[in-house]
Design a protein around this motif. Sequence first.
Motif, PDB file in Angstrom:
ATOM      1  N   VAL A   1      35.181  27.971  39.837  1.00 28.00           N
ATOM      2  CA  VAL A   1      35.709  28.819  40.911  1.00 28.00           C
ATOM      3  C   VAL A   1      36.391  30.052  40.310  1.00 28.00           C
ATOM      4  N   ALA A   2      37.220  29.820  39.276  1.00 31.58           N
ATOM      5  CA  ALA A   2      37.914  30.935  38.624  1.00 31.58           C
ATOM      6  C   ALA A   2      36.933  31.938  38.041  1.00 31.58           C
TER       7      ALA A   2
ATOM      8  N   ASP B   1      36.064  37.151  42.807  1.00 34.68           N
ATOM      9  CA  ASP B   1      36.128  38.589  42.546  1.00 34.68           C
ATOM     10  C   ASP B   1      37.380  39.159  43.209  1.00 34.68           C
ATOM     11  N   ARG B   2      38.435  39.300  42.432  1.00 37.87           N
ATOM     12  CA  ARG B   2      39.711  39.781  42.960  1.00 37.87           C
ATOM     13  C   ARG B   2      39.632  41.233  43.415  1.00 37.87           C
ATOM     14  N   ASP B   3      38.874  42.046  42.666  1.00 41.69           N
ATOM     15  CA  ASP B   3      38.750  43.463  43.035  1.00 41.69           C
ATOM     16  C   ASP B   3      38.126  43.611  44.420  1.00 41.69           C
ATOM     17  N   ALA B   4      37.131  42.775  44.715  1.00 43.55           N
ATOM     18  CA  ALA B   4      36.483  42.844  46.023  1.00 43.55           C
ATOM     19  C   ALA B   4      37.446  42.451  47.131  1.00 43.55           C
ATOM     20  N   ILE B   5      38.260  41.436  46.884  1.00 46.21           N
ATOM     21  CA  ILE B   5      39.249  41.021  47.878  1.00 46.21           C
ATOM     22  C   ILE B   5      40.246  42.156  48.131  1.00 46.21           C
TER      23      ILE B   5
ATOM     24  N   SER C   1      40.615  35.169  29.741  1.00 48.07           N
ATOM     25  CA  SER C   1      39.844  33.947  29.538  1.00 48.07           C
ATOM     26  C   SER C   1      38.503  33.943  30.254  1.00 48.07           C
ATOM     27  N   PHE C   2      38.435  34.580  31.433  1.00 46.14           N
ATOM     28  CA  PHE C   2      37.213  34.507  32.249  1.00 46.14           C
ATOM     29  C   PHE C   2      36.465  35.835  32.359  1.00 46.14           C
ATOM     30  N   GLY C   3      37.135  36.942  32.126  1.00 45.90           N
ATOM     31  CA  GLY C   3      36.483  38.236  32.231  1.00 45.90           C
ATOM     32  C   GLY C   3      36.086  38.557  33.656  1.00 45.90           C
ATOM     33  N   ASP C   4      35.043  39.354  33.806  1.00 45.24           N
ATOM     34  CA  ASP C   4      34.556  39.728  35.124  1.00 45.24           C
ATOM     35  C   ASP C   4      33.871  38.538  35.800  1.00 45.24           C
ATOM     36  N   PRO C   5      33.779  38.550  37.136  1.00 43.55           N
ATOM     37  CA  PRO C   5      33.080  37.468  37.839  1.00 43.55           C
ATOM     38  C   PRO C   5      31.653  37.308  37.309  1.00 43.55           C
ATOM     39  N   ASP C   6      31.242  36.063  37.055  1.00 42.66           N
ATOM     40  CA  ASP C   6      29.931  35.816  36.464  1.00 42.66           C
ATOM     41  C   ASP C   6      29.410  34.453  36.914  1.00 42.66           C
TER      42      ASP C   6
ATOM     43  N   LYS D   1      34.842  32.555  50.772  1.00 43.82           N
ATOM     44  CA  LYS D   1      33.706  31.699  51.120  1.00 43.82           C
ATOM     45  C   LYS D   1      32.390  32.398  50.767  1.00 43.82           C
ATOM     46  N   ALA D   2      32.286  33.677  51.112  1.00 40.11           N
ATOM     47  CA  ALA D   2      31.066  34.426  50.825  1.00 40.11           C
ATOM     48  C   ALA D   2      30.814  34.527  49.324  1.00 40.11           C
ATOM     49  N   GLN D   3      31.863  34.813  48.563  1.00 39.13           N
ATOM     50  CA  GLN D   3      31.711  34.927  47.114  1.00 39.13           C
ATOM     51  C   GLN D   3      31.238  33.611  46.498  1.00 39.13           C
ATOM     52  N   LEU D   4      31.865  32.519  46.890  1.00 40.71           N
ATOM     53  CA  LEU D   4      31.532  31.217  46.307  1.00 40.71           C
ATOM     54  C   LEU D   4      30.127  30.776  46.711  1.00 40.71           C
ATOM     55  N   GLU D   5      29.779  30.979  47.967  1.00 43.95           N
ATOM     56  CA  GLU D   5      28.454  30.553  48.420  1.00 43.95           C
ATOM     57  C   GLU D   5      27.345  31.464  47.897  1.00 43.95           C
ATOM     58  N   ASP D   6      27.618  32.762  47.760  1.00 40.02           N
ATOM     59  CA  ASP D   6      26.617  33.686  47.235  1.00 40.02           C
ATOM     60  C   ASP D   6      26.264  33.374  45.780  1.00 40.02           C
ATOM     61  N   SER D   7      27.173  32.679  45.096  1.00 45.24           N
ATOM     62  CA  SER D   7      26.874  32.283  43.713  1.00 45.24           C
ATOM     63  C   SER D   7      25.825  31.183  43.653  1.00 45.24           C
TER      64      SER D   7
END
Length: 517
Positions: free
Chosen positions: A292-293, A297-301, A331-336, A376-382
Amino acid sequence: MAAIVSISMVAGCSLLGEQSSGDEGPIVVGTTSSPSTLDPAAAWDGSWELFRNVYQTLLSYPKGATSPEPDAAKSCEFTDSSNRTYTCELREGLKFSNGDKLDAQAVKHSIDRIKAINSDSGPAGLLGSLDSIKVSGDRKIVFQLNKPDATFPFVLATPGMSLVDPDDYPAKSLRKDDGIVGSGPYRLQSYGEGKQSVLVRNDNYKGLADRKNDAVTIRYFQDSGEMVKALRAGDIDITYQGLAADDIVELEGQGAGDKGLQLIEGAGSNTNYLVFNPKDPTSNKLAVRRAVAQVVDRDAIAHKVYKDTVDPLYSMVPTGLTGHTTGFFDSFGDPDPDKARTILSDAGITAPVPLTLWYTTDRYGSDTALEFKELKAQLEDSGLFTVTLKSRPWNTYVVGYQKGEYPVFGRGWAPDFPDADNFIAPFVGEQNALGTPYPAKEITQVLLPHSREESDRANVVKDFEAAQQILVDDARLLPLWQGKQYIAASEDISGGERSLDPSTIMMVWELSRKTSW
């Protein structure tokens, strides 16, 4: 006369106009943050926003101060070299709003009952270093600590340590009615749960507050849109907590219907984060939390939901405080999503993983629902998660997370005091502000105790950096964003820029109406 400008952006400067004596009726404050209780022993939440104005504490913050100073006390200080004995002397002639004497025994009763009641929703967790309280005469109180704690004065300045009348607040149980007997700048004249608090000047008050008005009514709104509508209609004078991003942007741009209003912006240290419940079989898996971490995408939020009125946050300690890091980004960098998929597969977890995310409908404003839809959209779109969203009003939401009912839930945090300790300590240990035990022994038994031995907080950066790296590695708390403070008010109102204390609680006594120009 007409105002010179219709929207004012103010940051740390005084507004024009002289202050009136408050004889034009009560100032009406609108907020989306209503109290969950009126008893300080049961509140470690936004109820403090009311408490600051009707109860009193031994220490508090004068306007502009970031360190606590004596309030009900005449003086307070550590009286030993190891920060384990803290002694306060009360002001002379203190009384509660009902005329009862406020003496050293009342102070001891007020603090002792917090520990004795040990409410699940109360501030007992702030008193972990307190061993005993002794009194000498009517005015001297000695706090004996079980370990050095340089943050103890900050704890005493929180509204959680509000002083109460022993005759009205039982030693071992909570007060049951909707009344308040305090010694703060105002007394509670009437209260309607979820509707309003009517405050009038407490004539028995002796303390730091220099009241600029005689009466304030606080109205509670379920929806930020309704609150702003009431401001534009002149039904309220000023807003606090819960302004939606769209309203802020419109006020900044002097939207139609906003003439005669001002928007006050200030730096903020309030934070927003996700909590993973270790009792839940899915949230208990480190790989799920780390995945999840890796996706969020914090920037999108910040941009899509909050219109850049908040900033992405990558550590539990916000920007501007000693000890802030960018641990989650490091530790995680950009969303991936591909990295997240690898995290899950390496742990033998098959996607999609079902998750249920909970949020409160009314505590943090209307944008919260949009934020969770974006999550929800971010997690499901992954392609890695299927997400169910659920919500409750704050009063029942609190009960649910304290019982461990939510697998993943959202929380906001406004600091009890402006120190990195208060963005770490409340969330760890067997008893914490989240109702989800988080032992984290390296933090609770080594790093925090060591940091509290040091009065110079600039010397404890390494302790806080190490603590935050543990939080990153565990990923049980996922910081999302750091907010700014926005107050919208009628141009007739002065003092908004002075009204927020370091824990971003509104000191309503700073508000006043302007005289004619």
